[in-house]
Scaffold this motif. Structure first.
Motif, PDB file in Angstrom:
ATOM      1  N   GLY A  58       0.828  -1.196   0.000  1.00  0.00           N
ATOM      2  CA  GLY A  58       0.000   0.000   0.000  1.00  0.00           C
ATOM      3  C   GLY A  58       0.858   1.239   0.000  1.00  0.00           C
ATOM      4  N   LYS A  59       0.287   2.315  -0.490  1.00  0.00           N
ATOM      5  CA  LYS A  59       1.062   3.555  -0.591  1.00  0.00           C
ATOM      6  C   LYS A  59       1.082   4.343   0.719  1.00  0.00           C
ATOM      7  N   ASN A  60       0.234   3.933   1.705  1.00  0.00           N
ATOM      8  CA  ASN A  60       0.222   4.617   2.998  1.00  0.00           C
ATOM      9  C   ASN A  60      -0.214   3.626   4.082  1.00  0.00           C
ATOM     10  N   ARG A  61      -0.159   4.062   5.317  1.00  0.00           N
ATOM     11  CA  ARG A  61      -0.491   3.191   6.451  1.00  0.00           C
ATOM     12  C   ARG A  61      -1.903   2.629   6.326  1.00  0.00           C
ATOM     13  N   GLU A  62      -2.849   3.447   5.957  1.00  0.00           N
ATOM     14  CA  GLU A  62      -4.234   2.985   5.870  1.00  0.00           C
ATOM     15  C   GLU A  62      -4.385   1.842   4.865  1.00  0.00           C
ATOM     16  N   GLU A  63      -3.774   1.977   3.693  1.00  0.00           N
ATOM     17  CA  GLU A  63      -3.865   0.915   2.689  1.00  0.00           C
ATOM     18  C   GLU A  63      -3.147  -0.357   3.154  1.00  0.00           C
ATOM     19  N   ARG A  64      -1.990  -0.207   3.782  1.00  0.00           N
ATOM     20  CA  ARG A  64      -1.256  -1.377   4.281  1.00  0.00           C
ATOM     21  C   ARG A  64      -2.055  -2.106   5.354  1.00  0.00           C
ATOM     22  N   LYS A  65      -2.665  -1.346   6.252  1.00  0.00           N
ATOM     23  CA  LYS A  65      -3.478  -1.946   7.318  1.00  0.00           C
ATOM     24  C   LYS A  65      -4.731  -2.595   6.739  1.00  0.00           C
ATOM     25  N   ASP A  66      -5.381  -1.947   5.784  1.00  0.00           N
ATOM     26  CA  ASP A  66      -6.567  -2.540   5.154  1.00  0.00           C
ATOM     27  C   ASP A  66      -6.231  -3.880   4.515  1.00  0.00           C
ATOM     28  N   ASN A  67      -5.089  -3.946   3.852  1.00  0.00           N
ATOM     29  CA  ASN A  67      -4.672  -5.203   3.232  1.00  0.00           C
ATOM     30  C   ASN A  67      -4.410  -6.275   4.290  1.00  0.00           C
ATOM     31  N   MET A  68      -3.824  -5.881   5.391  1.00  0.00           N
ATOM     32  CA  MET A  68      -3.585  -6.830   6.480  1.00  0.00           C
ATOM     33  C   MET A  68      -4.906  -7.271   7.105  1.00  0.00           C
ATOM     34  N   TYR A  69      -5.820  -6.340   7.344  1.00  0.00           N
ATOM     35  CA  TYR A  69      -7.107  -6.685   7.948  1.00  0.00           C
ATOM     36  C   TYR A  69      -7.870  -7.685   7.086  1.00  0.00           C
ATOM     37  N   ASN A  70      -7.757  -7.551   5.773  1.00  0.00           N
ATOM     38  CA  ASN A  70      -8.444  -8.481   4.874  1.00  0.00           C
ATOM     39  C   ASN A  70      -7.936  -9.911   5.026  1.00  0.00           C
ATOM     40  N   LYS A  71      -6.693 -10.081   5.449  1.00  0.00           N
ATOM     41  CA  LYS A  71      -6.146 -11.416   5.726  1.00  0.00           C
ATOM     42  C   LYS A  71      -6.482 -11.843   7.157  1.00  0.00           C
ATOM     43  N   LEU A  72      -6.340 -10.923   8.058  1.00  0.00           N
ATOM     44  CA  LEU A  72      -6.496 -11.165   9.487  1.00  0.00           C
ATOM     45  C   LEU A  72      -7.865 -11.746   9.843  1.00  0.00           C
ATOM     46  N   ILE A  73      -8.904 -11.249   9.235  1.00  0.00           N
ATOM     47  CA  ILE A  73     -10.263 -11.615   9.642  1.00  0.00           C
ATOM     48  C   ILE A  73     -10.618 -13.076   9.370  1.00  0.00           C
ATOM     49  N   HIS A  74      -9.768 -13.781   8.663  1.00  0.00           N
ATOM     50  CA  HIS A  74     -10.045 -15.184   8.348  1.00  0.00           C
ATOM     51  C   HIS A  74      -9.401 -16.140   9.346  1.00  0.00           C
ATOM     52  N   ASN A  75      -8.796 -15.609  10.410  1.00  0.00           N
ATOM     53  CA  ASN A  75      -8.113 -16.462  11.367  1.00  0.00           C
ATOM     54  C   ASN A  75      -8.354 -15.930  12.781  1.00  0.00           C
ATOM     55  N   GLN A  76      -9.033 -16.693  13.610  1.00  0.00           N
ATOM     56  CA  GLN A  76      -9.397 -16.231  14.953  1.00  0.00           C
ATOM     57  C   GLN A  76      -8.178 -15.973  15.838  1.00  0.00           C
ATOM     58  N   ILE A  77      -7.141 -16.791  15.717  1.00  0.00           N
ATOM     59  CA  ILE A  77      -5.926 -16.541  16.512  1.00  0.00           C
ATOM     60  C   ILE A  77      -5.281 -15.233  16.075  1.00  0.00           C
ATOM     61  N   SER A  78      -5.289 -14.954  14.795  1.00  0.00           N
ATOM     62  CA  SER A  78      -4.717 -13.691  14.301  1.00  0.00           C
ATOM     63  C   SER A  78      -5.464 -12.494  14.875  1.00  0.00           C
ATOM     64  N   ILE A  79      -6.770 -12.601  14.969  1.00  0.00           N
ATOM     65  CA  ILE A  79      -7.561 -11.507  15.547  1.00  0.00           C
ATOM     66  C   ILE A  79      -7.158 -11.293  17.000  1.00  0.00           C
ATOM     67  N   VAL A  80      -7.013 -12.371  17.752  1.00  0.00           N
ATOM     68  CA  VAL A  80      -6.614 -12.270  19.161  1.00  0.00           C
ATOM     69  C   VAL A  80      -5.233 -11.627  19.276  1.00  0.00           C
ATOM     70  N   VAL A  81      -4.295 -12.073  18.463  1.00  0.00           N
ATOM     71  CA  VAL A  81      -2.940 -11.519  18.512  1.00  0.00           C
ATOM     72  C   VAL A  81      -2.962 -10.034  18.163  1.00  0.00           C
ATOM     73  N   LYS A  82      -3.724  -9.659  17.148  1.00  0.00           N
ATOM     74  CA  LYS A  82      -3.773  -8.242  16.740  1.00  0.00           C
ATOM     75  C   LYS A  82      -4.406  -7.384  17.829  1.00  0.00           C
ATOM     76  N   LEU A  83      -5.448  -7.884  18.472  1.00  0.00           N
ATOM     77  CA  LEU A  83      -6.056  -7.132  19.572  1.00  0.00           C
ATOM     78  C   LEU A  83      -5.048  -6.939  20.710  1.00  0.00           C
ATOM     79  N   ALA A  84      -4.335  -7.993  21.056  1.00  0.00           N
ATOM     80  CA  ALA A  84      -3.336  -7.891  22.120  1.00  0.00           C
ATOM     81  C   ALA A  84      -2.202  -6.941  21.718  1.00  0.00           C
ATOM     82  N   ASP A  85      -1.810  -6.983  20.456  1.00  0.00           N
ATOM     83  CA  ASP A  85      -0.763  -6.096  19.944  1.00  0.00           C
ATOM     84  C   ASP A  85      -1.199  -4.634  20.071  1.00  0.00           C
ATOM     85  N   ARG A  86      -2.415  -4.346  19.661  1.00  0.00           N
ATOM     86  CA  ARG A  86      -2.908  -2.964  19.765  1.00  0.00           C
ATOM     87  C   ARG A  86      -3.018  -2.537  21.224  1.00  0.00           C
ATOM     88  N   MET A  87      -3.464  -3.448  22.082  1.00  0.00           N
ATOM     89  CA  MET A  87      -3.547  -3.104  23.502  1.00  0.00           C
ATOM     90  C   MET A  87      -2.167  -2.758  24.054  1.00  0.00           C
TER      91      MET A  87
END
Length: 172
Positions: A94-123
């Motif tokens: 992606g050309k900026n943070r928002e696009e890079r994160k959107d691309n990651m979120y599109n992968k992330l939502i298909h894996n429950q462990i990934s969602i947990v890890v991302k929530l903990a990372d943001r916390m």
């Protein structure tokens, strides 16, 4: 190999590969340890394979994005399941943070462990901002929170993820 040895190997590998990288003024392993600590507060301990996979994924969650480790090397060392989790947590193009994160979120939502890890990372990131009084970074997370929350809350289906999201909302 027992759960604690698996976790030890992931931690050792992550620290070695992130050597020289900083999280603010601290060695990068501080951030990784902070994320592990978040989940330990929610009783995620290396007592079974699922919990161990979550904790291993935390130690490795930036390994593809921020080091020279290849996806092939990661899979050889830690297996397909961990590699899929870590890959889904890796920013996309992606050309900026928002696009890079959107691309990651599109992968992330298909894996429950990934969602947990991302929530903990943001916390961990938000707590660190509060501890360090980093208003600029805190404001960025606060601005991103509604979109992030909308994306993950519609896909998560575990009690742990729900508890993490509730706590994250109290921080922001």
């Amino acid at each position: 190999m027992n759960y604690k040895d698996q976790l030890y190997n992931a931690r050792k590998f992550a620290i070695e590969k992130h050597n020289g990288q900083l999280y603010g003024i601290y060695p990068y392993e501080i951030h990784l340890g902070n994320v592990v600590s978040v989940l330990m507060r929610f009783s995620i301990l290396p007592t079974n394979q699922e919990n161990t996979d979550i904790l291993i994924s935390i130690w490795l969650h930036y390994i593809l994005e921020d080091t020279t480790v290849s996806i092939e090397e990661l899979e050889k060392r830690f297996g397909k399941k961990i590699t899929e989790i870590v890959s889904s947590l890796t920013d996309g193009d992606g050309k900026n943070r928002e696009e890079r994160k959107d691309n990651m979120y599109n992968k992330l939502i298909h894996n429950q462990i990934s969602i947990v890890v991302k929530l903990a990372d943001r916390m961990a990131n938000v707590e660190f901002c509060l501890i360090q009084n980093n208003k600029k970074l805190y404001d960025m997370y606060q601005k991103e929170q509604p979109k992030f929350q909308q994306i993950v809350s519609s896909k998560m289906n575990t009690e742990l993820a729900n508890s993490l999201l509730i706590y994250l909302k109290t921080l922001l």
